[in-house]
Write a protein that holds these residues in place. Sequence first.
Motif, PDB file in Angstrom:
ATOM      1  N   MET A  65      79.455  49.246  59.438  1.00 31.32           N
ATOM      2  CA  MET A  65      80.593  49.962  58.896  1.00 31.32           C
ATOM      3  C   MET A  65      81.873  49.274  59.368  1.00 31.32           C
ATOM      4  N   ASN A  66      82.832  49.232  58.531  1.00 35.96           N
ATOM      5  CA  ASN A  66      84.099  48.580  58.830  1.00 35.96           C
ATOM      6  C   ASN A  66      84.848  49.342  59.921  1.00 35.96           C
ATOM      7  N   THR A  67      85.450  48.638  60.871  1.00 32.70           N
ATOM      8  CA  THR A  67      86.146  49.311  61.967  1.00 32.70           C
ATOM      9  C   THR A  67      87.399  50.026  61.482  1.00 32.70           C
ATOM     10  N   ASP A  68      88.061  49.488  60.448  1.00 31.49           N
ATOM     11  CA  ASP A  68      89.231  50.181  59.902  1.00 31.49           C
ATOM     12  C   ASP A  68      88.829  51.504  59.262  1.00 31.49           C
ATOM     13  N   LEU A  69      87.723  51.496  58.561  1.00 27.89           N
ATOM     14  CA  LEU A  69      87.228  52.715  57.940  1.00 27.89           C
ATOM     15  C   LEU A  69      86.798  53.726  59.005  1.00 27.89           C
ATOM     16  N   THR A  70      86.193  53.249  60.073  1.00 28.06           N
ATOM     17  CA  THR A  70      85.804  54.129  61.175  1.00 28.06           C
ATOM     18  C   THR A  70      87.032  54.747  61.836  1.00 28.06           C
ATOM     19  N   THR A  71      88.061  53.956  62.019  1.00 29.12           N
ATOM     20  CA  THR A  71      89.289  54.457  62.620  1.00 29.12           C
ATOM     21  C   THR A  71      89.913  55.548  61.759  1.00 29.12           C
ATOM     22  N   VAL A  72      89.956  55.318  60.466  1.00 26.23           N
ATOM     23  CA  VAL A  72      90.521  56.314  59.553  1.00 26.23           C
ATOM     24  C   VAL A  72      89.658  57.572  59.539  1.00 26.23           C
ATOM     25  N   ALA A  73      88.342  57.413  59.539  1.00 27.50           N
ATOM     26  CA  ALA A  73      87.444  58.571  59.508  1.00 27.50           C
ATOM     27  C   ALA A  73      87.581  59.415  60.776  1.00 27.50           C
ATOM     28  N   VAL A  74      87.624  58.776  61.931  1.00 32.29           N
ATOM     29  CA  VAL A  74      87.773  59.513  63.189  1.00 32.29           C
ATOM     30  C   VAL A  74      89.144  60.189  63.250  1.00 32.29           C
ATOM     31  N   SER A  75      90.163  59.488  62.829  1.00 33.57           N
ATOM     32  CA  SER A  75      91.513  60.061  62.833  1.00 33.57           C
ATOM     33  C   SER A  75      91.602  61.247  61.882  1.00 33.57           C
ATOM     34  N   ALA A  76      91.008  61.114  60.713  1.00 31.81           N
ATOM     35  CA  ALA A  76      91.025  62.215  59.750  1.00 31.81           C
ATOM     36  C   ALA A  76      90.248  63.419  60.278  1.00 31.81           C
ATOM     37  N   PHE A  77      89.118  63.167  60.945  1.00 31.90           N
ATOM     38  CA  PHE A  77      88.343  64.267  61.517  1.00 31.90           C
ATOM     39  C   PHE A  77      89.143  65.007  62.585  1.00 31.90           C
ATOM     40  N   LEU A  78      89.819  64.269  63.463  1.00 37.53           N
ATOM     41  CA  LEU A  78      90.613  64.913  64.511  1.00 37.53           C
ATOM     42  C   LEU A  78      91.777  65.708  63.915  1.00 37.53           C
ATOM     43  N   CYS A  79      92.402  65.177  62.881  1.00 39.73           N
ATOM     44  CA  CYS A  79      93.492  65.911  62.225  1.00 39.73           C
ATOM     45  C   CYS A  79      92.972  67.164  61.534  1.00 39.73           C
ATOM     46  N   LEU A  80      91.797  67.067  60.933  1.00 39.63           N
ATOM     47  CA  LEU A  80      91.195  68.242  60.304  1.00 39.63           C
ATOM     48  C   LEU A  80      90.852  69.298  61.346  1.00 39.63           C
ATOM     49  N   TRP A  81      90.342  68.870  62.493  1.00 38.24           N
ATOM     50  CA  TRP A  81      90.018  69.783  63.591  1.00 38.24           C
ATOM     51  C   TRP A  81      91.286  70.480  64.064  1.00 38.24           C
ATOM     52  N   TRP A  82      92.367  69.738  64.194  1.00 33.46           N
ATOM     53  CA  TRP A  82      93.646  70.302  64.614  1.00 33.46           C
ATOM     54  C   TRP A  82      94.144  71.315  63.584  1.00 33.46           C
ATOM     55  N   ALA A  83      94.047  70.974  62.311  1.00 25.39           N
ATOM     56  CA  ALA A  83      94.514  71.878  61.259  1.00 25.39           C
ATOM     57  C   ALA A  83      93.699  73.172  61.231  1.00 25.39           C
ATOM     58  N   VAL A  84      92.392  73.065  61.373  1.00 22.53           N
ATOM     59  CA  VAL A  84      91.539  74.254  61.374  1.00 22.53           C
ATOM     60  C   VAL A  84      91.850  75.138  62.580  1.00 22.53           C
ATOM     61  N   ALA A  85      92.071  74.532  63.734  1.00 19.78           N
ATOM     62  CA  ALA A  85      92.406  75.315  64.933  1.00 19.78           C
ATOM     63  C   ALA A  85      93.749  76.018  64.767  1.00 19.78           C
ATOM     64  N   ALA A  86      94.735  75.353  64.187  1.00 26.61           N
ATOM     65  CA  ALA A  86      96.048  75.963  64.002  1.00 26.61           C
ATOM     66  C   ALA A  86      95.992  77.098  62.978  1.00 26.61           C
ATOM     67  N   VAL A  87      95.291  76.883  61.882  1.00 26.86           N
ATOM     68  CA  VAL A  87      95.189  77.931  60.857  1.00 26.86           C
ATOM     69  C   VAL A  87      94.398  79.120  61.385  1.00 26.86           C
ATOM     70  N   SER A  88      93.323  78.878  62.123  1.00 30.61           N
ATOM     71  CA  SER A  88      92.546  80.004  62.660  1.00 30.61           C
ATOM     72  C   SER A  88      93.345  80.791  63.689  1.00 30.61           C
ATOM     73  N   LEU A  89      94.190  80.109  64.470  1.00 26.39           N
ATOM     74  CA  LEU A  89      95.044  80.828  65.419  1.00 26.39           C
ATOM     75  C   LEU A  89      96.086  81.651  64.676  1.00 26.39           C
ATOM     76  N   ALA A  90      96.669  81.095  63.632  1.00 25.80           N
ATOM     77  CA  ALA A  90      97.666  81.836  62.849  1.00 25.80           C
ATOM     78  C   ALA A  90      97.036  83.043  62.164  1.00 25.80           C
ATOM     79  N   LEU A  91      95.831  82.892  61.645  1.00 30.07           N
ATOM     80  CA  LEU A  91      95.154  84.018  61.007  1.00 30.07           C
ATOM     81  C   LEU A  91      94.731  85.071  62.029  1.00 30.07           C
ATOM     82  N   ALA A  92      94.361  84.638  63.222  1.00 29.49           N
ATOM     83  CA  ALA A  92      93.964  85.593  64.259  1.00 29.49           C
ATOM     84  C   ALA A  92      95.154  86.389  64.769  1.00 29.49           C
ATOM     85  N   ALA A  93      96.353  85.837  64.657  1.00 27.28           N
ATOM     86  CA  ALA A  93      97.535  86.524  65.165  1.00 27.28           C
ATOM     87  C   ALA A  93      98.022  87.628  64.228  1.00 27.28           C
ATOM     88  N   ARG A  94      97.445  87.694  63.040  1.00 25.79           N
ATOM     89  CA  ARG A  94      97.847  88.766  62.126  1.00 25.79           C
ATOM     90  C   ARG A  94      97.408  90.111  62.696  1.00 25.79           C
TER      91      ARG A  94
END
Length: 128
Positions: free
Chosen positions: A1-30
Amino acid sequence: MNTDLTTVAVSAFLCLWWAVAAVSLALAARPGAGRRHLADRWDALSRTASLGFLVPLCLVAVTWTALPVALWYLLTALTAAAVAAVVLRLPGLPARGPDTGAPARRASAIGNTALAAAVVCSLALFLP
């Protein structure tokens, strides 16, 4: 697998994890009674510290040259909105929950806060 593609995939996964954590915290605060809502102040602290752990992790681990920087601004604004919702909801929460999971939430909150503080302090020491 290409290292650039791996870098983008890992970065996208971490950003998705961050987004899910932020949205779940915002929804829990309701306001409302339910399983996904904040049970007490310790639960709010634990979830906020977990989100606070992800921010410096993504700052260091995500390759921001591979992803648009606008994503950083969007996730930071989402995090700020979620934390603001928790802060506004905090006075209405009980100090300790009456259920049997309250001691585990307290222990988790202390551990999450210590881990987030250790990560932030270590980043402050080692980053230029």
